[in-house]
Design a protein around this motif. Sequence first.
Motif, PDB file in Angstrom:
ATOM      1  N   GLY A  28     -20.942  98.175  64.287  1.00  0.00           N
ATOM      2  CA  GLY A  28     -21.586  97.054  64.945  1.00  0.00           C
ATOM      3  C   GLY A  28     -22.052  96.013  63.940  1.00  0.00           C
ATOM      4  O   GLY A  28     -22.243  96.297  62.768  1.00  0.00           O
ATOM      5  N   LYS A  29     -22.274  94.809  64.399  1.00  0.00           N
ATOM      6  CA  LYS A  29     -22.686  93.720  63.520  1.00  0.00           C
ATOM      7  C   LYS A  29     -24.187  93.459  63.582  1.00  0.00           C
ATOM      8  O   LYS A  29     -24.641  92.368  63.303  1.00  0.00           O
ATOM      9  N   SER A  30     -24.972  94.451  63.934  1.00  0.00           N
ATOM     10  CA  SER A  30     -26.421  94.253  64.000  1.00  0.00           C
ATOM     11  C   SER A  30     -26.971  94.047  62.598  1.00  0.00           C
ATOM     12  O   SER A  30     -26.529  94.657  61.634  1.00  0.00           O
ATOM     13  N   ALA A  31     -27.953  93.183  62.485  1.00  0.00           N
ATOM     14  CA  ALA A  31     -28.491  92.815  61.182  1.00  0.00           C
ATOM     15  C   ALA A  31     -29.350  93.923  60.591  1.00  0.00           C
ATOM     16  O   ALA A  31     -29.341  94.141  59.391  1.00  0.00           O
ATOM     17  N   GLU A  52     -14.934  98.970  55.637  1.00  0.00           N
ATOM     18  CA  GLU A  52     -15.251  98.012  56.705  1.00  0.00           C
ATOM     19  C   GLU A  52     -14.588  96.657  56.438  1.00  0.00           C
ATOM     20  O   GLU A  52     -14.077  96.018  57.363  1.00  0.00           O
ATOM     21  N   GLY A  53     -14.569  96.230  55.188  1.00  0.00           N
ATOM     22  CA  GLY A  53     -13.912  94.970  54.845  1.00  0.00           C
ATOM     23  C   GLY A  53     -12.414  95.024  55.089  1.00  0.00           C
ATOM     24  O   GLY A  53     -11.805  94.052  55.542  1.00  0.00           O
ATOM     25  N   LYS A  54     -11.817  96.178  54.801  1.00  0.00           N
ATOM     26  CA  LYS A  54     -10.381  96.340  55.048  1.00  0.00           C
ATOM     27  C   LYS A  54     -10.080  96.358  56.543  1.00  0.00           C
ATOM     28  O   LYS A  54      -9.050  95.841  56.982  1.00  0.00           O
ATOM     29  N   LEU A  55     -10.981  96.938  57.332  1.00  0.00           N
ATOM     30  CA  LEU A  55     -10.797  96.935  58.786  1.00  0.00           C
ATOM     31  C   LEU A  55     -10.888  95.520  59.349  1.00  0.00           C
ATOM     32  O   LEU A  55     -10.144  95.162  60.265  1.00  0.00           O
ATOM     33  N   VAL A  56     -11.791  94.721  58.796  1.00  0.00           N
ATOM     34  CA  VAL A  56     -11.921  93.327  59.245  1.00  0.00           C
ATOM     35  C   VAL A  56     -10.653  92.558  58.917  1.00  0.00           C
ATOM     36  O   VAL A  56     -10.141  91.785  59.746  1.00  0.00           O
ATOM     37  N   LEU A  57     -10.106  92.758  57.716  1.00  0.00           N
ATOM     38  CA  LEU A  57      -8.866  92.082  57.337  1.00  0.00           C
ATOM     39  C   LEU A  57      -7.703  92.516  58.230  1.00  0.00           C
ATOM     40  O   LEU A  57      -6.910  91.681  58.688  1.00  0.00           O
ATOM     41  N   ALA A  58      -7.613  93.823  58.502  1.00  0.00           N
ATOM     42  CA  ALA A  58      -6.550  94.324  59.378  1.00  0.00           C
ATOM     43  C   ALA A  58      -6.696  93.761  60.787  1.00  0.00           C
ATOM     44  O   ALA A  58      -5.690  93.456  61.448  1.00  0.00           O
ATOM     45  N   THR A  59      -7.929  93.592  61.244  1.00  0.00           N
ATOM     46  CA  THR A  59      -8.157  93.009  62.566  1.00  0.00           C
ATOM     47  C   THR A  59      -7.654  91.576  62.620  1.00  0.00           C
ATOM     48  O   THR A  59      -7.016  91.168  63.592  1.00  0.00           O
ATOM     49  N   LYS A  60      -7.933  90.808  61.578  1.00  0.00           N
ATOM     50  CA  LYS A  60      -7.469  89.414  61.545  1.00  0.00           C
ATOM     51  C   LYS A  60      -5.949  89.329  61.537  1.00  0.00           C
ATOM     52  O   LYS A  60      -5.362  88.508  62.246  1.00  0.00           O
ATOM     53  N   ILE A  61      -5.307  90.191  60.759  1.00  0.00           N
ATOM     54  CA  ILE A  61      -3.844  90.174  60.675  1.00  0.00           C
ATOM     55  C   ILE A  61      -3.221  90.582  62.007  1.00  0.00           C
ATOM     56  O   ILE A  61      -2.287  89.927  62.504  1.00  0.00           O
ATOM     57  N   LEU A  62      -3.733  91.657  62.611  1.00  0.00           N
ATOM     58  CA  LEU A  62      -3.182  92.110  63.892  1.00  0.00           C
ATOM     59  C   LEU A  62      -3.468  91.124  65.020  1.00  0.00           C
ATOM     60  O   LEU A  62      -2.645  90.952  65.920  1.00  0.00           O
ATOM     61  N   ALA A  63      -4.610  90.442  64.965  1.00  0.00           N
ATOM     62  CA  ALA A  63      -4.912  89.440  65.988  1.00  0.00           C
ATOM     63  C   ALA A  63      -3.949  88.259  65.875  1.00  0.00           C
ATOM     64  O   ALA A  63      -3.469  87.743  66.896  1.00  0.00           O
ATOM     65  N   ALA A  64      -3.647  87.849  64.652  1.00  0.00           N
ATOM     66  CA  ALA A  64      -2.678  86.761  64.460  1.00  0.00           C
ATOM     67  C   ALA A  64      -1.286  87.188  64.945  1.00  0.00           C
ATOM     68  O   ALA A  64      -0.583  86.413  65.606  1.00  0.00           O
ATOM     69  N   ALA A  65      -0.895  88.423  64.642  1.00  0.00           N
ATOM     70  CA  ALA A  65       0.402  88.932  65.108  1.00  0.00           C
ATOM     71  C   ALA A  65       0.436  89.012  66.626  1.00  0.00           C
ATOM     72  O   ALA A  65       1.458  88.695  67.255  1.00  0.00           O
ATOM     73  N   PHE A  66      -0.671  89.409  67.240  1.00  0.00           N
ATOM     74  CA  PHE A  66      -0.765  89.486  68.689  1.00  0.00           C
ATOM     75  C   PHE A  66      -0.539  88.114  69.318  1.00  0.00           C
ATOM     76  O   PHE A  66       0.216  87.963  70.283  1.00  0.00           O
ATOM     77  N   ILE A  67      -1.186  87.092  68.774  1.00  0.00           N
ATOM     78  CA  ILE A  67      -1.059  85.739  69.319  1.00  0.00           C
ATOM     79  C   ILE A  67       0.361  85.210  69.158  1.00  0.00           C
ATOM     80  O   ILE A  67       0.942  84.655  70.091  1.00  0.00           O
ATOM     81  N   VAL A  68       0.939  85.416  67.972  1.00  0.00           N
ATOM     82  CA  VAL A  68       2.306  84.930  67.727  1.00  0.00           C
ATOM     83  C   VAL A  68       3.299  85.639  68.642  1.00  0.00           C
ATOM     84  O   VAL A  68       4.178  84.988  69.243  1.00  0.00           O
TER      85      VAL A  68
END
Length: 78
Positions: A28-31, A52-68
């Motif tokens: 979660g992103k709770s402060a 966690e940083g690698k998961l965020v990067l993988a999320t961005k890459i997969l989200a871009a692939a999903f949109i394309v």
Amino acid sequence: MGILRIILTIVFVLVSLGLTVIVLMQEGKSAGLGAIAGGNSFWEQNKNRSTEGKLVLATKILAAAFIVLALLLNMSFI
């Protein structure tokens, strides 16, 4: 062009499943208490190197692939 659409659909389903799993694996992103002290902790400075940083990067890459892939599958010439 039917074979290309089938291949893209299979890849789209795999990307969708992968994106779902990776999003569920993230914390979660709770402060928490770090926000009271300013949030400039060791974790804040080095979170891109962590899992966690690698998961965020993988999320961005997969989200871009999903949109394309969604846009490609929506085109009428494929």
